[in-house]
Design an enzyme around this catalytic site. Sequence first.
Site, PDB file in Angstrom:
ATOM      1  N   CYS A  69      65.431  23.684  21.312  1.00 26.05           N
ATOM      2  CA  CYS A  69      65.235  22.604  19.883  1.00 26.05           C
ATOM      3  C   CYS A  69      66.875  22.959  19.961  1.00 26.05           C
ATOM      4  O   CYS A  69      67.726  21.940  19.526  1.00 26.05           O
ATOM      5  CB  CYS A  69      64.704  22.290  18.925  1.00 26.05           C
ATOM      6  SG  CYS A  69      65.099  23.661  17.362  1.00 26.05           S
ATOM      7  N   ASP A 112      66.417  51.824  18.352  1.00 23.81           N
ATOM      8  CA  ASP A 112      66.824  50.889  18.908  1.00 23.81           C
ATOM      9  C   ASP A 112      65.408  50.282  19.256  1.00 23.81           C
ATOM     10  O   ASP A 112      65.141  51.475  20.055  1.00 23.81           O
ATOM     11  CB  ASP A 112      67.815  50.708  20.212  1.00 23.81           C
ATOM     12  CG  ASP A 112      68.079  49.019  21.048  1.00 23.81           C
ATOM     13  OD1 ASP A 112      68.087  48.434  19.993  1.00 23.81           O
ATOM     14  OD2 ASP A 112      68.913  49.287  21.454  1.00 23.81           O
ATOM     15  N   GLU A 113      65.338  48.993  19.539  1.00 21.34           N
ATOM     16  CA  GLU A 113      63.878  49.342  20.094  1.00 21.34           C
ATOM     17  C   GLU A 113      62.509  49.551  19.639  1.00 21.34           C
ATOM     18  O   GLU A 113      61.565  50.234  19.605  1.00 21.34           O
ATOM     19  CB  GLU A 113      63.940  49.145  21.963  1.00 21.34           C
ATOM     20  CG  GLU A 113      64.691  48.703  22.521  1.00 21.34           C
ATOM     21  CD  GLU A 113      65.012  47.664  23.090  1.00 21.34           C
ATOM     22  OE1 GLU A 113      63.993  47.259  22.131  1.00 21.34           O
ATOM     23  OE2 GLU A 113      65.962  46.861  22.884  1.00 21.34           O
ATOM     24  N   CYS A 170      62.206  28.561  18.057  1.00 19.73           N
ATOM     25  CA  CYS A 170      61.578  28.637  16.806  1.00 19.73           C
ATOM     26  C   CYS A 170      60.425  28.300  16.550  1.00 19.73           C
ATOM     27  O   CYS A 170      59.051  28.313  17.629  1.00 19.73           O
ATOM     28  CB  CYS A 170      62.786  26.976  15.658  1.00 19.73           C
ATOM     29  SG  CYS A 170      61.808  25.775  16.710  1.00 19.73           S
ATOM     30  N   GLY A 225      65.046  40.761  14.912  1.00 15.16           N
ATOM     31  CA  GLY A 225      66.263  39.480  15.138  1.00 15.16           C
ATOM     32  C   GLY A 225      64.997  39.280  16.809  1.00 15.16           C
ATOM     33  O   GLY A 225      64.577  40.000  17.091  1.00 15.16           O
ATOM     34  N   MET A 244      64.806  38.478  21.068  1.00 16.95           N
ATOM     35  CA  MET A 244      65.923  38.640  22.145  1.00 16.95           C
ATOM     36  C   MET A 244      67.021  37.930  22.169  1.00 16.95           C
ATOM     37  O   MET A 244      66.637  36.739  21.989  1.00 16.95           O
ATOM     38  CB  MET A 244      64.918  38.357  22.858  1.00 16.95           C
ATOM     39  CG  MET A 244      63.672  39.304  23.216  1.00 16.95           C
ATOM     40  SD  MET A 244      62.545  39.325  24.900  1.00 16.95           S
ATOM     41  CE  MET A 244      63.997  40.722  26.157  1.00 16.95           C
ATOM     42  N   GLY A 259      71.809  39.681  19.935  1.00 14.92           N
ATOM     43  CA  GLY A 259      72.445  40.966  19.693  1.00 14.92           C
ATOM     44  C   GLY A 259      72.119  41.836  19.073  1.00 14.92           C
ATOM     45  O   GLY A 259      73.272  42.870  18.440  1.00 14.92           O
ATOM     46  N   CYS A 289      67.108  28.650  18.243  1.00 15.25           N
ATOM     47  CA  CYS A 289      66.289  28.419  19.250  1.00 15.25           C
ATOM     48  C   CYS A 289      66.412  27.767  20.799  1.00 15.25           C
ATOM     49  O   CYS A 289      67.439  27.127  20.698  1.00 15.25           O
ATOM     50  CB  CYS A 289      65.099  27.210  18.897  1.00 15.25           C
ATOM     51  SG  CYS A 289      64.302  26.064  19.379  1.00 15.25           S
TER      52      CYS A 289
END
Length: 286
Positions: A238, A177-178, A272, A101, A103, A106, A235
Amino acid sequence: MNNKYRIVRAVKQKHNFQNLNSDRKNSATKIKRKKNDRYEVYFTLNYIKYNLGIFETKEEADEVATLARAMFMPYSEQDVKKYGFMNEDMNMNGAIYFRYGVMGAGKSAMLLKSLYIYDRMGKKYLLLTSKKDDRYNVGYITSRNGNSRKAIAISDEDNILDGLRWHNYELDYIIIDEWHLFNPKHVEELVEASLKHNITVICYGLMLNYLGEMFESSKKIVEVSHKIQQIPFYCELCKNNLATHHLLSKDGEYIFDGDEIFIGDKEYQSVCYDCFYKTKNNKNKK
């Protein structure tokens, strides 16, 4: 053996249900109201009953029950709609999952929530993060809401399999993670953990860098993953489309060249596809 691998919280395993099927008849959650106006959550999976804890409010209890169902009961449509990206296939031993996902989506927060469920179920896991991530405390997985958990900080030179040897390969999960900051060579180590030792691997990370290109480590994990799951986020420009890209700005200027890794936080916007390329094209016209 490097003793840094001892920092992982190893919870005693009570049940092993990796090979069992999840169906409507033997899987359920139940919330019980106690005399002191608190709420106790029970989770039954394959006829095994787990106590997921006691909570101050009904909302907290509902949240934990929803997450547990979304993780292990994929037929629960309402829960999957909220947390479908957390679903695990109970018929796949030692599967590799890549949950990506942008930044702010979550990712770390969802990882930390899932650890609570695993702890209550008695699961054993190796918890890893990248030594390159110094936004907060190195060696901790930290979400934007301030929750954190101590983890093993891995460098490019480390071998993840050392952690498995330390635990005599008696682990249910490797949780990372990361992931996008890891060395692509670590993919081979995860594949060995998955195929040879039947350890489920779950990696959380970014798919694309600010250049609009896939991170090398993300590209490699996609090639070997059994499941690729997107954590949705809209996004920031937008507000309409699903965010897939990042804009990096410094001193008020957007940047579209440089090294693929730039450690930052407020310097980034999650956008986006349309907004990313419109911004990039507008800069090129100047």
